[in-house]
Design an enzyme around this catalytic site. Structure first.
Site, PDB file in Angstrom:
ATOM      1  N   LYS A   1      75.509  26.958  34.327  1.00 41.47           N
ATOM      2  CA  LYS A   1      76.803  27.400  34.871  1.00 41.47           C
ATOM      3  C   LYS A   1      76.587  28.199  36.153  1.00 41.47           C
ATOM      4  O   LYS A   1      75.454  28.620  36.448  1.00 41.47           O
ATOM      5  CB  LYS A   1      77.534  28.236  33.821  1.00 41.47           C
ATOM      6  CG  LYS A   1      76.806  29.529  33.437  1.00 41.47           C
ATOM      7  CD  LYS A   1      77.388  30.156  32.189  1.00 41.47           C
ATOM      8  CE  LYS A   1      76.643  31.433  31.828  1.00 41.47           C
ATOM      9  NZ  LYS A   1      77.089  31.977  30.523  1.00 41.47           N
TER      10      LYS A   1
ATOM     11  N   TYR B   1      75.751  53.518  58.931  1.00 42.74           N
ATOM     12  CA  TYR B   1      77.146  53.946  58.814  1.00 42.74           C
ATOM     13  C   TYR B   1      77.230  55.275  58.084  1.00 42.74           C
ATOM     14  O   TYR B   1      76.559  55.495  57.069  1.00 42.74           O
ATOM     15  CB  TYR B   1      77.945  52.912  58.025  1.00 42.74           C
ATOM     16  CG  TYR B   1      78.342  51.706  58.829  1.00 42.74           C
ATOM     17  CD1 TYR B   1      79.171  51.825  59.948  1.00 42.74           C
ATOM     18  CD2 TYR B   1      77.898  50.439  58.466  1.00 42.74           C
ATOM     19  CE1 TYR B   1      79.550  50.706  60.671  1.00 42.74           C
ATOM     20  CE2 TYR B   1      78.277  49.312  59.184  1.00 42.74           C
ATOM     21  CZ  TYR B   1      79.106  49.454  60.289  1.00 42.74           C
ATOM     22  OH  TYR B   1      79.471  48.354  60.995  1.00 42.74           O
TER      23      TYR B   1
END
Ligand SMILES: *Cc1c(COP(=O)(O)O)cnc(C)c1O
Length: 396
Positions: free
Chosen positions: A65, A286
């Site tokens: 999956k 940042y």
């Protein structure tokens, strides 16, 4: 980086690439991408055989999956079939339809979530075996079987304690007491799923196995299945007739009780974009959250949170160059992160070099631990914009 040829030797790694790679310095045809993800199908096959051997009295299926946990079902599923897998599990009908193109017709494909009403016809037309998880699903597929005028092969899921999928005990008793509810359905698998299999000491494991036995005894006999990857490693009491490993095939450790017996499947190498020297007090990234306590050297590398490296991994995460740990500094950006290279000899790693984010010794479980998650999530988060190479390395 190419300095560790023991893992993914150059010749092997070039297989499946859109070009070849010379030994020595990197001449990747992949320089247009930020990083190179090498997926070792030889390791996938090794892991399949290892798990199948552990549960040698059961059928060993393969769960593919989520595009084989992000590694590419189109390449991984054929490798698994070649290694001996004949039963495949996916989550959605759509995944099953796609998988049908990549495994041969002799293979069974089971859809864990089963179909919603509008998808029953597609599911059956393509020979996908639905898992029936609820009375509603039983009804939809029973109606389809009646219309087709032929029995439909299904798997039935029973809830043994996780409260996620499958018939609850009261629903099971209703079904068991009224054979008309399963009319036209040929139940070829009765399954359930363990909630705590990664902890062998958890009493829920034995409780769930006992419930599966007791519940299944209420129904006509059919093969049983309980174990996913971790369940296989709980031992034969948990193997029943079919085991359903996914993560173990892709190198995720089945539990924390000992060394991981599985081979790592992925290696991720990122390009270094630039390096620079910092002075005491200089800040990085940042928010300027990291500050140099003295002179140091840093490198900016070409992988960020858009590539599946969680922003919260900064602070505890690291990358590697020739066995040297390079801590991630400050916040991870969308397309890049900055790492500390002060411990490398000057000049060893420069712009255009490569570092490892995942390799044989620092695998998906280690990155998961650094990011506060698990190897499963690291794998399934791996980005779509890496240059992907499928290797087929023999066992070491
Ligand atoms: C995902 C899944 C598996 C495979 O689980 P792993 O832990 O990855 O081995 C098996 N069975 C069910 C029902 C699943 O949802």
């Amino acid at each position: 980086m190419l300095s560790n040829p023991a893992f993914f030797p150059a010749g092997a790694a070039a297989q499946g690439a859109c070009g070849t790679q010379s030994s020595g310095q990197a001449t990747w045809p992949s320089s247009r991408a930020g990083a190179v993800l090498t997926i070792d199908l030889g390791a996938v096959a090794f892991n399949y055989r290892h798990v199948a051997h552990r549960a040698s009295r059961s059928i060993c299926a393969a769960v593919v999956k989520a595009d084989a946990y992000g590694l590419g079902a189109a390449r991984v599923a054929p490798a698994l079939e070649h290694a001996g897998a004949r039963q495949f599990f996916v989550a959605h009908v759509d995944e099953g339809l796609a998988l049908r193109q990549h495994v041969s017709a002799r293979c069974g494909v089971t859809v864990l979530h089963g179909p919603r009403p509008d998808a029953v016809a597609d599911c059956l037309a393509h020979g996908l075996r639905p898992v029936l998880n609820s009375l509603e699903q039983i009804g939809w597929v029973r109606d389809a079987a009646r219309k087709r005028g032929q029995a439909v092969d299904v798997a039935l899921q029973l809830d043994t304690g996780m409260s996620r999928f499958g018939l609850a005990e009261a629903e099971l008793r209703r079904v068991a007491g009224d054979p008309a509810l399963l009319e036209g359905l040929s139940v070829s698998l009765i399954m359930s799923h363990l909630a705590c299999a990664d902890n062998p000491a958890d009493p829920a494991n034995a409780m769930q196995a006992a419930r599966l036995r007791d519940y299944a005894a209420l129904l006509p006999p059919a093969p049983l299945s309980l174990a996913a990857s971790s369940g296989v490693f709980l031992g034969p009491d948990y193997h029943f007739d079919l085991v359903r490993p996914g993560a173990a095939l892709y190198g995720v450790a089945p539990n924390m009780t000992g060394p991981n017996p599985l081979r790592q499947v992925v290696r991720l190498q990122a390009h270094v974009l630039q390096t620079r020297a910092l002075n005491k007090g200089d800040r990085v990234g940042y928010g300027l959250t990291w500050q140099a306590q003295g002179p140091c050297r840093v490198a900016t590398i070409s992988v960020g949170y858009a590539d599946g490296f969680a922003r919260q991994g900064a602070g505890t995460g690291c990358v590697w160059f020739r066995g040297v740990r390079l801590p991630i500094l400050g916040r991870i950006s969308m397309d890049s992160m900055t790492v500390d290279i002060s411990h490398l000899p000057q000049g060893q790693l420069e712009a255009d070099g490569m570092v490892d984010l995942l390799n044989e010794t620092y695998g998906v479980d280690a990155v998961g631990a650094a990011e506060g998650t698990i190897g499963y999530e690291v794998l399934t988060s791996l980005g779509r914009r890496y240059h992907r190479i499928y290797a087929d390395n023999p066992a070491p």
